[in-house]
Design a protein around this motif. Structure first.
Motif, PDB file in Angstrom:
ATOM      1  N   TYR A   1      -9.851   4.665   3.128  1.00 56.78           N
ATOM      2  CA  TYR A   1     -10.544   3.486   2.602  1.00 56.78           C
ATOM      3  C   TYR A   1     -10.048   3.158   1.191  1.00 56.78           C
ATOM      4  O   TYR A   1      -9.797   1.989   0.862  1.00 56.78           O
ATOM      5  N   ASN A   2      -9.914   4.183   0.361  1.00 54.53           N
ATOM      6  CA  ASN A   2      -9.456   3.938  -1.009  1.00 54.53           C
ATOM      7  C   ASN A   2      -8.028   3.402  -1.028  1.00 54.53           C
ATOM      8  O   ASN A   2      -7.700   2.511  -1.831  1.00 54.53           O
ATOM      9  N   THR A   3      -7.176   3.959  -0.167  1.00 49.67           N
ATOM     10  CA  THR A   3      -5.794   3.471  -0.092  1.00 49.67           C
ATOM     11  C   THR A   3      -5.768   2.012   0.332  1.00 49.67           C
ATOM     12  O   THR A   3      -4.998   1.205  -0.205  1.00 49.67           O
ATOM     13  N   TYR A   4      -6.615   1.669   1.277  1.00 54.15           N
ATOM     14  CA  TYR A   4      -6.708   0.288   1.772  1.00 54.15           C
ATOM     15  C   TYR A   4      -7.225  -0.635   0.670  1.00 54.15           C
ATOM     16  O   TYR A   4      -6.659  -1.712   0.421  1.00 54.15           O
ATOM     17  N   ILE A   5      -8.271  -0.228  -0.010  1.00 53.44           N
ATOM     18  CA  ILE A   5      -8.851  -1.049  -1.073  1.00 53.44           C
ATOM     19  C   ILE A   5      -7.881  -1.185  -2.241  1.00 53.44           C
ATOM     20  O   ILE A   5      -7.800  -2.247  -2.867  1.00 53.44           O
ATOM     21  N   ASN A   6      -7.133  -0.126  -2.530  1.00 52.51           N
ATOM     22  CA  ASN A   6      -6.141  -0.220  -3.606  1.00 52.51           C
ATOM     23  C   ASN A   6      -5.081  -1.270  -3.305  1.00 52.51           C
ATOM     24  O   ASN A   6      -4.576  -1.934  -4.221  1.00 52.51           O
TER      25      ASN A   6
ATOM     26  N   SER B   1       0.813  -1.213   0.000  1.00 58.12           N
ATOM     27  CA  SER B   1       0.000   0.000   0.000  1.00 58.12           C
ATOM     28  C   SER B   1       0.843   1.257   0.000  1.00 58.12           C
ATOM     29  O   SER B   1       2.075   1.218   0.132  1.00 58.12           O
ATOM     30  N   GLU B   2       0.141   2.388  -0.090  1.00 59.51           N
ATOM     31  CA  GLU B   2       0.764   3.700  -0.027  1.00 59.51           C
ATOM     32  C   GLU B   2       0.526   4.385   1.313  1.00 59.51           C
ATOM     33  O   GLU B   2       0.680   5.607   1.429  1.00 59.51           O
ATOM     34  N   PHE B   3       0.144   3.619   2.336  1.00 62.15           N
ATOM     35  CA  PHE B   3       0.096   4.206   3.668  1.00 62.15           C
ATOM     36  C   PHE B   3       1.510   4.650   4.052  1.00 62.15           C
ATOM     37  O   PHE B   3       2.499   4.098   3.546  1.00 62.15           O
ATOM     38  N   PRO B   4       1.645   5.649   4.939  1.00 65.59           N
ATOM     39  CA  PRO B   4       2.982   6.148   5.297  1.00 65.59           C
ATOM     40  C   PRO B   4       3.929   5.020   5.700  1.00 65.59           C
ATOM     41  O   PRO B   4       3.599   4.195   6.570  1.00 65.59           O
ATOM     42  N   GLY B   5       5.072   4.991   5.034  1.00 62.74           N
ATOM     43  CA  GLY B   5       6.057   3.947   5.306  1.00 62.74           C
ATOM     44  C   GLY B   5       5.879   2.702   4.469  1.00 62.74           C
ATOM     45  O   GLY B   5       6.719   1.795   4.517  1.00 62.74           O
TER      46      GLY B   5
ATOM     47  N   LYS C   1     -10.849  10.648   6.555  1.00 62.64           N
ATOM     48  CA  LYS C   1     -10.717  12.029   6.106  1.00 62.64           C
ATOM     49  C   LYS C   1      -9.717  12.178   4.962  1.00 62.64           C
ATOM     50  O   LYS C   1      -9.819  13.102   4.153  1.00 62.64           O
ATOM     51  N   ASN C   2      -8.738  11.309   4.917  1.00 63.42           N
ATOM     52  CA  ASN C   2      -7.723  11.355   3.864  1.00 63.42           C
ATOM     53  C   ASN C   2      -7.886  10.204   2.869  1.00 63.42           C
ATOM     54  O   ASN C   2      -6.905   9.738   2.282  1.00 63.42           O
ATOM     55  N   LYS C   3      -9.115   9.759   2.719  1.00 59.32           N
ATOM     56  CA  LYS C   3      -9.453   8.687   1.792  1.00 59.32           C
ATOM     57  C   LYS C   3      -8.675   7.400   2.089  1.00 59.32           C
ATOM     58  O   LYS C   3      -8.195   6.710   1.190  1.00 59.32           O
TER      59      LYS C   3
END
Length: 467
Positions: free
Chosen positions: A134-139, A80-84, A130-132
């Protein structure tokens, strides 16, 4: 034929109307309509000591322990693109290897997303989206969904592992209804755009430490998902035998409301380092054996599949419980993938059961005291072959007898090792349809004797044992 296993809850309700026999309502169905009981292990790609690697011998060991399903823990930070976090191609190749090892061993794969590997994952912020987030998680999930969309040995996806409330000022019920259920629906809809036949496994909120309801740390789900091909996959780490059935009865109630069969996603209270050296006492092996047996009995009576954490060695014991270092690992050697079983629990985990039945499983139970497996089925030979995991190497070193109905008796003598021998057989049965596979420790039934009603199958210790 390569199988695609689907949720069958609605189909099962129709079957119950069609005939008067009762049958277990859990388990799954394959594309031939066979009744499947999934069992296996959580397979980690890393532990606290670093990366974990497996080979074909590990998977052969899984099969000989009764596994037909593995749950591979995904690391959000490598997808994912979560921080780190970032997408790592080598990690995807590692997942391919695990799926391939499973396929060659006849083991199906479920992927489960954990939030490990990112700089930090704050559940309270995640729910607010607030920073979307859910979309980052689903991606991150989309990487997996697309990669395995046409892989029949990938059953499906356990989409959120042990979701948390933590400091969020909200009740567990409101968190479930306002945030968790809509998130599940969004994830399911996105997944089914890619392949609607894959199963979606889902869990309930993991309550904060010290918070329990009826000694159950997983919050109750009270609202339906209203989606197809879903499987309720709660965890149970119950160390009080008086609460096991009560907890499972609640899960069963939720399952009916959700219209989803149960597959226990994780189970088995962790063992302590001292447990490996003690027979008696609160942390002793006899206590654990009884706890696991009582849990297994409830599972068998309900007919639920179950996945045990973890298929690992002992190199990553942690101090997360009072009583000293503890672990969920089933092996005691200090390696990533182990070979030295904690037999006081693995002999229970690896108990005999009907893995795949051509027809409908009405009931099954393994009696640990007598080492007897009782199975009642409504056979349907049009659906293909059946498989019963026996585990003779650990449960029947003295040999075993197979009793089919009232008048077909076969037995296996480990001293002769010539396969099944026939003690008596009716005219309407063909013993050659019953094959003992010593490598996989399974009894394979190509065709059941012609039978118009339910059929009783019994496996007992000893030779020609039918009294």
């Amino acid at each position: 034929m390569i199988l695609k296993i689907k949720s069958y809850f609605v189909i099962l309700c129709c079957l119950c109307v069609m005939h008067a026999f009762s049958q277990i309502k859990h388990g799954l169905r394959d594309d031939q309509g066979r009744h499947i009981i999934p069992r296996g292990f959580v397979v980690n790609t890393n532990d606290h000591a670093g990366e974990v690697f497996f080979n074909s011998d590990d998977y052969a060991r899984m099969v000989r322990m009764g596994a037909n399903t593995q749950v591979v823990r995904l690391e959000l930070g490598k997808l994912s693109e979560f921080p780190g976090g970032k997408l790592e191609l080598d990690y995807l190749k590692k997942l391919d290897t695990l799926v391939s090892l499973g396929r060659h061993a006849g083991i199906k794969t479920v992927f489960k997303m954990t939030v490990y590997g990112v700089d930090k994952f704050i559940w309270e912020e995640f729910w607010q989206n607030k920073n979307k987030e859910y979309n980052t998680y689903i991606n991150a999930w989309k990487v997996i969904w697309k990669r395995y969309a046409q892989e029949p040995y990938v059953l499906g996806y356990d989409v959120v592992n042990e979701p948390r409330k933590l400091t969020m000022d909200i009740s567990y019920t409101d968190l479930t209804n306002k945030y968790l259920i809509p998130l599940y629906q969004k994830i399911i809809d996105e997944s089914q755009k890619i392949n609607e036949d894959k199963l979606i496994l889902f869990q309930s909120i993991f309550m904060n430490k010290g918070e329990k309801i009826d000694n159950n740390q997983y919050a109750e789900v009270t609202s339906p998902l209203n989606r197809k091909n879903i499987v309720f996959s709660p965890h149970i780490y119950q160390d009080n035998v008086d609460y096991i059935k009560r907890n499972m009865d609640r899960f069963d109630k939720e399952s009916e409301m959700l219209k989803a069969p149960i597959l226990i996603g994780e189970w088995g209270f962790p063992t302590f380092a001292t447990t490996d050296t003690l027979i008696e006492g609160k942390l002793g092996q006899l206590k654990y054996r009884e706890l696991y047996i009582r849990t297994a009995e409830v599972f068998d009576r309900m007919g639920v599949g179950s996945i045990k954490a973890w298929f690992l060695g002992n190199r990553s014991m942690q101090h997360f419980l009072p009583g000293g270092p503890s672990t969920w690992s089933i092996f005691s050697d200090s390696t990533d993938a182990g070979t030295v079983e904690r037999k006081y629990i693995t002999d229970v985990i690896s108990r005999p059961f009907p893995q795949t039945i051509a027809g409908d499983i009405q009931s099954f139970m393994f009696n640990h005291a007598t080492r007897t497996l009782d199975v009642n089925i409504l056979p349907d030979n049009s659906k293909g072959a059946s498989k019963i995991f026996v585990g003779a190497n650990r449960h029947y070193p003295d040999g075993f007898s197979v009793l089919i109905g009232d008048d077909l008796v076969m037995f296996y003598n480990p001293l002769k090792n010539v396969g099944l021998e026939v003690y008596k057989c009716p005219l309407n049965a063909e013993p050659s349809n019953f094959i003992w596979n010593a490598n996989s420790q399974k009894l394979i039934i190509l065709k059941w004797p012609e039978h118009k009603t339910t059929l009783d199958i019994k496996i007992v210790p000893g030779l020609r044992n039918f009294d």
